[in-house]
Design a protein around this motif. Structure first.
Motif, PDB file in Angstrom:
ATOM      1  N   ALA A  27       0.848  -1.188   0.000  1.00  0.00           N
ATOM      2  CA  ALA A  27       0.000   0.000   0.000  1.00  0.00           C
ATOM      3  C   ALA A  27       0.884   1.238   0.000  1.00  0.00           C
ATOM      4  O   ALA A  27       2.105   1.159   0.156  1.00  0.00           O
ATOM      5  CB  ALA A  27      -0.912  -0.008   1.228  1.00  0.00           C
ATOM      6  N   GLN A  28       0.242   2.381  -0.157  1.00  0.00           N
ATOM      7  CA  GLN A  28       0.978   3.632  -0.244  1.00  0.00           C
ATOM      8  C   GLN A  28       0.562   4.557   0.891  1.00  0.00           C
ATOM      9  O   GLN A  28      -0.592   4.531   1.318  1.00  0.00           O
ATOM     10  CB  GLN A  28       0.664   4.289  -1.587  1.00  0.00           C
ATOM     11  N   VAL A  29       1.504   5.360   1.358  1.00  0.00           N
ATOM     12  CA  VAL A  29       1.175   6.381   2.352  1.00  0.00           C
ATOM     13  C   VAL A  29       0.430   7.509   1.647  1.00  0.00           C
ATOM     14  O   VAL A  29       0.977   8.172   0.768  1.00  0.00           O
ATOM     15  CB  VAL A  29       2.446   6.934   3.035  1.00  0.00           C
ATOM     16  N   LEU A  30      -0.851   7.704   2.024  1.00  0.00           N
ATOM     17  CA  LEU A  30      -1.665   8.752   1.414  1.00  0.00           C
ATOM     18  C   LEU A  30      -1.600  10.044   2.204  1.00  0.00           C
ATOM     19  O   LEU A  30      -1.799  11.130   1.652  1.00  0.00           O
ATOM     20  CB  LEU A  30      -3.134   8.313   1.337  1.00  0.00           C
ATOM     21  N   SER A  31      -1.362   9.915   3.510  1.00  0.00           N
ATOM     22  CA  SER A  31      -1.458  11.094   4.351  1.00  0.00           C
ATOM     23  C   SER A  31      -0.767  10.813   5.684  1.00  0.00           C
ATOM     24  O   SER A  31      -0.773   9.676   6.169  1.00  0.00           O
ATOM     25  CB  SER A  31      -2.940  11.431   4.590  1.00  0.00           C
ATOM     26  N   VAL A  32      -0.162  11.861   6.241  1.00  0.00           N
ATOM     27  CA  VAL A  32       0.368  11.810   7.612  1.00  0.00           C
ATOM     28  C   VAL A  32      -0.306  12.977   8.324  1.00  0.00           C
ATOM     29  O   VAL A  32       0.313  13.998   8.577  1.00  0.00           O
ATOM     30  CB  VAL A  32       1.912  11.938   7.619  1.00  0.00           C
ATOM     31  N   PRO A  33      -1.603  12.820   8.638  1.00  0.00           N
ATOM     32  CA  PRO A  33      -2.416  13.982   8.999  1.00  0.00           C
ATOM     33  C   PRO A  33      -2.210  14.490  10.414  1.00  0.00           C
ATOM     34  O   PRO A  33      -2.574  15.629  10.710  1.00  0.00           O
ATOM     35  CB  PRO A  33      -3.846  13.466   8.826  1.00  0.00           C
ATOM     36  N   GLU A  34      -1.663  13.636  11.290  1.00  0.00           N
ATOM     37  CA  GLU A  34      -1.426  14.027  12.686  1.00  0.00           C
ATOM     38  C   GLU A  34      -0.117  13.376  13.108  1.00  0.00           C
ATOM     39  O   GLU A  34       0.261  12.343  12.554  1.00  0.00           O
ATOM     40  CB  GLU A  34      -2.537  13.475  13.612  1.00  0.00           C
ATOM     41  N   PRO A  35       0.560  13.906  14.115  1.00  0.00           N
ATOM     42  CA  PRO A  35       1.727  13.190  14.638  1.00  0.00           C
ATOM     43  C   PRO A  35       1.305  11.793  15.098  1.00  0.00           C
ATOM     44  O   PRO A  35       0.264  11.637  15.746  1.00  0.00           O
ATOM     45  CB  PRO A  35       2.164  14.050  15.841  1.00  0.00           C
ATOM     46  N   GLY A  36       2.066  10.793  14.694  1.00  0.00           N
ATOM     47  CA  GLY A  36       1.772   9.446  15.162  1.00  0.00           C
ATOM     48  C   GLY A  36       0.702   8.717  14.380  1.00  0.00           C
ATOM     49  O   GLY A  36       0.295   7.616  14.762  1.00  0.00           O
ATOM     50  N   LEU A  37       0.225   9.290  13.280  1.00  0.00           N
ATOM     51  CA  LEU A  37      -0.832   8.652  12.484  1.00  0.00           C
ATOM     52  C   LEU A  37      -0.460   8.682  11.003  1.00  0.00           C
ATOM     53  O   LEU A  37      -0.151   9.743  10.455  1.00  0.00           O
ATOM     54  CB  LEU A  37      -2.167   9.390  12.695  1.00  0.00           C
ATOM     55  N   VAL A  38      -0.462   7.506  10.398  1.00  0.00           N
ATOM     56  CA  VAL A  38      -0.162   7.375   8.961  1.00  0.00           C
ATOM     57  C   VAL A  38      -1.335   6.644   8.306  1.00  0.00           C
ATOM     58  O   VAL A  38      -1.770   5.606   8.798  1.00  0.00           O
ATOM     59  CB  VAL A  38       1.151   6.579   8.754  1.00  0.00           C
ATOM     60  N   ILE A  39      -1.847   7.198   7.207  1.00  0.00           N
ATOM     61  CA  ILE A  39      -2.982   6.585   6.512  1.00  0.00           C
ATOM     62  C   ILE A  39      -2.482   5.906   5.237  1.00  0.00           C
ATOM     63  O   ILE A  39      -1.864   6.543   4.381  1.00  0.00           O
ATOM     64  CB  ILE A  39      -4.052   7.639   6.163  1.00  0.00           C
ATOM     65  N   LEU A  40      -2.774   4.604   5.133  1.00  0.00           N
ATOM     66  CA  LEU A  40      -2.355   3.816   3.971  1.00  0.00           C
ATOM     67  C   LEU A  40      -3.540   3.559   3.039  1.00  0.00           C
ATOM     68  O   LEU A  40      -4.694   3.536   3.472  1.00  0.00           O
ATOM     69  CB  LEU A  40      -1.786   2.464   4.417  1.00  0.00           C
ATOM     70  N   SER A  41      -3.211   3.247   1.785  1.00  0.00           N
ATOM     71  CA  SER A  41      -4.231   3.088   0.731  1.00  0.00           C
ATOM     72  C   SER A  41      -4.761   1.667   0.606  1.00  0.00           C
ATOM     73  O   SER A  41      -5.179   1.264  -0.475  1.00  0.00           O
ATOM     74  CB  SER A  41      -3.635   3.510  -0.610  1.00  0.00           C
ATOM     75  N   ALA A  42      -4.764   0.894   1.678  1.00  0.00           N
ATOM     76  CA  ALA A  42      -5.359  -0.447   1.652  1.00  0.00           C
ATOM     77  C   ALA A  42      -6.232  -0.609   2.880  1.00  0.00           C
ATOM     78  O   ALA A  42      -5.876  -0.132   3.967  1.00  0.00           O
ATOM     79  CB  ALA A  42      -4.280  -1.527   1.630  1.00  0.00           C
ATOM     80  N   GLY A  43      -7.372  -1.274   2.712  1.00  0.00           N
ATOM     81  CA  GLY A  43      -8.295  -1.433   3.827  1.00  0.00           C
ATOM     82  C   GLY A  43      -8.929  -2.799   3.870  1.00  0.00           C
ATOM     83  O   GLY A  43      -8.389  -3.770   3.331  1.00  0.00           O
ATOM     84  N   ARG A  44     -10.099  -2.860   4.484  1.00  0.00           N
ATOM     85  CA  ARG A  44     -10.712  -4.175   4.714  1.00  0.00           C
ATOM     86  C   ARG A  44     -11.189  -4.832   3.427  1.00  0.00           C
ATOM     87  O   ARG A  44     -11.547  -6.005   3.446  1.00  0.00           O
ATOM     88  CB  ARG A  44     -11.865  -4.059   5.718  1.00  0.00           C
TER      89      ARG A  44
END
Lengths: 429, 429
Positions: free
Chosen positions: A321-338
């Motif tokens: 998956a790819q890192v789409l966003s690092v919107p807050e310290p300590g949180l990384v949003i990836l482009s793969a889900g359930r």
């Protein structure tokens, strides 16, 4: 865009059994690369070298144990992988419902262990049509009740396959799934099969001990051993009453074995004492790719139990998956889900981080990355300070329970050790 | 066997937009019937009448509310259903990743709201290729960070789409997913878009309030209202600074709205005060089929909140399975499992029991049937004494959260009120 690399596009015509043995990988001269972002993410990849080693090692393990292997092919529903398993020498392939069976037959699988009750009108018609159409089709299914036997026999009689349908009596765990719960019922079911003589033939005894893996660790092995003893008692009782319908030198079939306790299955079922030869069939599906969670842990249990590192299986399945966003310290949003990986045996673990534009895989296993929440199309990762992830970076995820990750994908990509794409493997869920 | 009824077999060629409006159902004169076991079970069915009513009612609801509808089409990934939604008048369709977008474009969807960050190299190349190839393709995606804007702009510059890519600034919930967390960052992101002038154009502001549905009931609505106020503050600030790139009489776009709180979205976003016209876009995906669990409950909340029964939506999605075994008193094993329905918003409920060979549907909603455990291919139902289920009977299940049931199927069957199959609808997950 993706279509360029997808191959083969559709199911082959009926009668294409030859394809499974003459199948030649369509490796390209100038491969696309996962880390180079040559294809949109997320992607499901299979590490080719690990896959090949697993296939060879588990086949050898079964042969050295004196048992037949009929891998549960519902795990992958990928004829390209069926072909590799058959080419390595497995006895047959196992399926769980008629839609899966149809995929197998369209792709020329010659021998099917249908590890389920066969009940539906259309399902039974399909099986009988295939038995009539193809004299080389070897088929086995399960029965666990007198009403079930009578329904199956009546529907087989209507469909007229031209030969008996082979059935095994299924024994079941108490509180579990299908299967008789006592030897007396098994005898009644076997007698009903005999009474349905021209239509059904009793080939053996079957059970699925794998549900015990969901019980508390301290009880699992004892429950499995007790259950396997129950299956052997059924087999010995039916044998003593002459209820097996096998003829000539054909062995009685005894089958159990998911991917958690096959060592116990082999030990107990091969030791059954029948008046005629018997053959044990194990049916692991997950050995092919192993995983990074439940089955990794269960394989560790098996190695400890047996005091051996055999079979030496490796995880081969990853979701990138790819890192789409690092919107807050300590949180990384990836482009793969359930919709991209299974969660029924736990969320995937983070395996590796690749800085965009590089090919270096930084290991993440002990890094403190955790999948804290999951959306349909996103994974929410909590990460420690200094995590180093930036928008556009790549992250490899290691799923638990391969069956529920495979079924999220129509194409799985076979990759080499550098994540060059060797082949696009279609699935048929 | 199934292939006889599958249609259309593959994706249509590019440039087939016409198909979506001239699409004619291929209803057959002599339909197969689910209750008659004309096809193998399990099956996923859509009740045609309920589906049609939902499409018409929600379109009217949006129009009467003065907003545009861009349904999240990742729910179904079914071009046959995209066609119905577009024919009913929706503004566009929403997708979440490049694989989904590619399906939409192959089937001629002319306007796409890409409700996600657009990051990957191959993804951006694909979008730009489509923008260059088809002047009628109208596309919108999201940005939420200065590094993300710079990466997108650089990749768009490389790909050369021939016109700017429309972007909306995404605002995000604290502790949620993608999206800026404060107005200051939104301004920085919008300024970065302006600096990427020839390549990107700022079309509006977007957010997804739906994650609040997983918060405790007492907090949800307040969190949503606060979040919508945040989105409006972003829009009013960017407007005040002249950062929107829309030209002429084109409106600024404000978009939010999953399937849980669209009433609140409509109320708050239409009330934004900008110096130029703005247009609100809501993006519910689940209105199409509703469900028997989470979204049924959330729709009840919405009706209570608004003091109205509008929109009046009905559950349209069911999974039909067969009784394979009644192995113990109080336990019924069905032929559908976690590979046939979603579980992320709770297990399906038992809807109806049909005695084999009959067409009478006995309601099960208040009958005490419970899905106590789930295997890959089986559901383990605990049932009360006198349950009446026998091997071969049929049971209808009502899933919660349609997205994770649709994605288990390559074909969904459209049925009339008597469960005659009207059409086989392909999905492209």
């Amino acid at each position: 865009m993706l279509a360029e690399i997808e191959a083969p596009a559709g199911p082959l015509a009926a009668g294409s059994a030859v394809w499974l043995t003459t199948w030649v990988p369509t490796r390209t001269a100038s491969p696309r690369n996962v880390l180079r972002e040559d294809l949109p993410l997320p992607l499901c990849v299979l590490r080719d070298a690990a896959l090949e080693r697993n296939i060879a090692r588990f086949q050898r393990y079964a042969e050295e144990s004196g048992v037949l292997l009929s891998p549960h092919a519902k795990t992958t529903m990928s004829p390209a992988l069926f072909g590799r398993q058959l080419a390595a020498g497995c006895w047959g392939l196992t399926f769980a419902n008629c839609a899966q069976l149809e995929v197998a037959r369209r792709h020329g699988v010659p021998r099917v262990f249908y590890a389920n009750q066969l009940v539906g009108a259309a399902d039974i018609r399909y099986v009988c049509d295939e038995l009539r159409r193809d004299p080389g089709f070897d088929f086995y299914c399960l029965v666990d009740s007198v009403p079930g036997v009578r329904l199956l026999a009546a529907r087989v009689a209507d469909a007229g396959p031209g030969r008996p349908v082979n059935v095994l009596v299924e024994g079941g765990l108490n509180g579990g799934r299908c299967g008789v719960r006592d030897v007396g019922t098994a005898v009644e079911v076997a007698e009903a099969v005999r009474a349905a003589g021209p239509h059904l033939s009793l080939a053996g005894v079957e059970g699925f001990e794998g549900l015990a893996q969901y019980r508390e660790p301290g009880r699992r092995e004892a429950d499995v051993r007790q259950f396997l003893g129950f299956l052997v008692r059924i087999a010995e009782t039916l044998d003593g009453r002459g209820l097996f319908g096998v003829v000539g030198s054909a062995p009685v079939l005894l089958s159990a074995g998911g991917s958690a306790f096959y060592d116990l299955v082999i030990g107990r079922l091969t030791a059954a004492r029948l008046s005629r030869p018997h053959q044990v069939i194990v049916r692991s599906g997950c050995y092919l790719t192993q995983d990074w969670g439940a089955y990794a842990s269960l394989l560790g249990d098996l190695h400890r139990r047996s005091g051996s590192a055999d079979p030496d299986l490796e995880p081969a399945l990853e979701v990138w998956a790819q890192v789409l966003s690092v919107p807050e310290p300590g949180l990384v949003i990836l482009s793969a889900g359930r919709r991209d990986f299974g969660q029924d045996a736990g969320n995937p673990v983070a395996l590796a981080h690749v800085r965009r534009g590089t090919a270096e895989r930084r290991p993440l296993r002990e890094s403190g990355w955790q999948m804290a929440a999951v959306s349909d199309q996103h994974a929410h990762m909590t990460v420690p300070p200094g995590h180093g992830a930036e928008v556009g970076d790549l992250v490899a995820l290691g799923p638990s329970h391969p069956c529920t990750t495979f079924d999220k994908w129509r194409t799985v990509y076979l990759v080499d050790d550098d994540y060059n794409i060797l082949e696009a493997i279609p699935t048929y869920f």
